[in-house]
Write a protein that holds these residues in place. Structure first.
Motif, PDB file in Angstrom:
ATOM      1  N   ARG A  69      -4.195  49.430  65.646  1.00 28.75           N
ATOM      2  CA  ARG A  69      -4.132  49.630  67.097  1.00 28.75           C
ATOM      3  C   ARG A  69      -3.493  48.397  67.727  1.00 28.75           C
ATOM      4  O   ARG A  69      -4.117  47.337  67.804  1.00 28.75           O
ATOM      5  CB  ARG A  69      -5.531  49.859  67.677  1.00 28.75           C
ATOM      6  N   ILE A  70      -2.247  48.533  68.185  1.00 29.01           N
ATOM      7  CA  ILE A  70      -1.507  47.399  68.738  1.00 29.01           C
ATOM      8  C   ILE A  70      -2.205  46.743  69.930  1.00 29.01           C
ATOM      9  O   ILE A  70      -2.207  45.512  70.023  1.00 29.01           O
ATOM     10  CB  ILE A  70      -0.031  47.767  69.068  1.00 29.01           C
ATOM     11  N   PRO A  71      -2.849  47.489  70.862  1.00 30.17           N
ATOM     12  CA  PRO A  71      -3.516  46.786  71.963  1.00 30.17           C
ATOM     13  C   PRO A  71      -4.613  45.835  71.477  1.00 30.17           C
ATOM     14  O   PRO A  71      -4.776  44.748  72.043  1.00 30.17           O
ATOM     15  CB  PRO A  71      -4.091  47.915  72.821  1.00 30.17           C
ATOM     16  N   LEU A 117      -8.785  49.020  63.328  1.00 33.45           N
ATOM     17  CA  LEU A 117      -9.995  49.389  64.055  1.00 33.45           C
ATOM     18  C   LEU A 117     -10.660  50.567  63.353  1.00 33.45           C
ATOM     19  O   LEU A 117      -9.986  51.523  62.952  1.00 33.45           O
ATOM     20  CB  LEU A 117      -9.622  49.791  65.491  1.00 33.45           C
ATOM     21  N   ILE A 118     -11.972  50.492  63.201  1.00 34.45           N
ATOM     22  CA  ILE A 118     -12.757  51.595  62.638  1.00 34.45           C
ATOM     23  C   ILE A 118     -13.229  52.438  63.806  1.00 34.45           C
ATOM     24  O   ILE A 118     -13.823  51.929  64.755  1.00 34.45           O
ATOM     25  CB  ILE A 118     -13.936  51.067  61.804  1.00 34.45           C
ATOM     26  N   GLU A 119     -12.952  53.743  63.717  1.00 32.69           N
ATOM     27  CA  GLU A 119     -13.199  54.639  64.837  1.00 32.69           C
ATOM     28  C   GLU A 119     -13.727  55.992  64.375  1.00 32.69           C
ATOM     29  O   GLU A 119     -13.501  56.404  63.242  1.00 32.69           O
ATOM     30  CB  GLU A 119     -11.895  54.923  65.589  1.00 32.69           C
ATOM     31  N   THR A 178      -2.985  42.630  69.981  1.00 30.52           N
ATOM     32  CA  THR A 178      -2.477  41.688  70.982  1.00 30.52           C
ATOM     33  C   THR A 178      -3.603  41.048  71.789  1.00 30.52           C
ATOM     34  O   THR A 178      -3.347  40.178  72.613  1.00 30.52           O
ATOM     35  CB  THR A 178      -1.481  42.372  71.943  1.00 30.52           C
ATOM     36  N   ASN A 179      -4.852  41.485  71.551  1.00 29.76           N
ATOM     37  CA  ASN A 179      -5.981  40.943  72.290  1.00 29.76           C
ATOM     38  C   ASN A 179      -7.077  40.421  71.364  1.00 29.76           C
ATOM     39  O   ASN A 179      -8.257  40.684  71.550  1.00 29.76           O
ATOM     40  CB  ASN A 179      -6.546  41.992  73.251  1.00 29.76           C
ATOM     41  N   GLY A 180      -6.667  39.695  70.319  1.00 30.06           N
ATOM     42  CA  GLY A 180      -7.640  38.974  69.516  1.00 30.06           C
ATOM     43  C   GLY A 180      -8.103  39.620  68.228  1.00 30.06           C
ATOM     44  O   GLY A 180      -8.806  38.978  67.446  1.00 30.06           O
ATOM     45  N   ASN A 181      -7.754  40.875  67.959  1.00 31.71           N
ATOM     46  CA  ASN A 181      -8.122  41.515  66.693  1.00 31.71           C
ATOM     47  C   ASN A 181      -7.060  41.116  65.670  1.00 31.71           C
ATOM     48  O   ASN A 181      -5.963  41.669  65.654  1.00 31.71           O
ATOM     49  CB  ASN A 181      -8.201  43.031  66.867  1.00 31.71           C
TER      50      ASN A 181
END
Length: 195
Positions: free
Chosen positions: A68-70, A81-83, A73-76
């Motif tokens: 997940r690009i967002p 991401l596990i979803e 770009t915000n610290g991950n």
């Protein structure tokens, strides 16, 4: 029902590239009766649906992992991401959508789903309403490997995890996706895997 305390003055499309970003200028009547002009941006990506697949016999859940690009770009650091399985409604109703997305992403063809609630996910900036579902799955419902559609550039890893591990992953920060946390907590509160 129209809110008489809001009067939209103008609507401007700022971007219509992937989804639609609009700027609204509006007048808002405050509690003291006076009017105040405000401007806000709203991102419209459509509405969606999410589901937690669970197996009460094996005490497991099906989740997915993808980039997940967002978040990247915000610290991950990895962007992964596990979803819970989810997708946009497009032109389907929520139940049709979640059945389609479950099959595409996880490879399971469900026999029944249960809608549990719906929620705005980020109401300060995003218009989306997400419809939440749960469904029991069994191994014989698996009809493909899942992984999403290649033409949609989806590269989804399907995870079957012990429910207790998923709960711990929420606590230790390995699961940081809001819809997934909400579904796991719903399963805990309603003892879905205690039956």
């Amino acid at each position: 029902m129209k809110n008489d305390d809001v009067n939209i003055v103008s609507e401007e499309i700022l971007s219509d590239n992937w989804y639609t970003l609009r700027k609204y200028t509006f007048d808002y009547r405050k509690a003291d009766g006076s009017w105040e002009r405000q401007a806000r941006e709203a991102y419209d990506r459509g509405n969606g649906a999410a589901i937690l697949l669970y197996n009460s016999e094996k005490k497991t859940v099906i989740l997915t992992r993808q980039f997940r690009i967002p978040t990247y770009t915000n610290g991950n650091e990895t962007g992964m991401l596990i979803e819970a399985c989810a997708g946009l409604l497009d032109r389907d109703n929520p139940e049709e959508c979640i059945r389609r997305e479950t099959e595409e992403e996880t490879g399971y063809r469900l026999t029944s789903v249960k809608k549990i609630f719906e929620a705005y996910m980020s109401p300060g900036s995003v218009t989306e309403i997400l419809h939440y579902f749960v469904a029991e799955y069994s191994d014989d419902m698996k009809i493909s490997q899942g992984g999403g559609h290649e033409d949609e550039q989806e590269h989804i890893e399907v995870l079957e995890l012990p429910f207790s591990q998923a709960v711990n992953m929420v606590s230790n920060g390995e699961i940081r996706d809001a819809k997934t946390i909400m579904l796991i907590q719903y399963a805990q509160i309603n003892h879905l895997l205690d039956r």
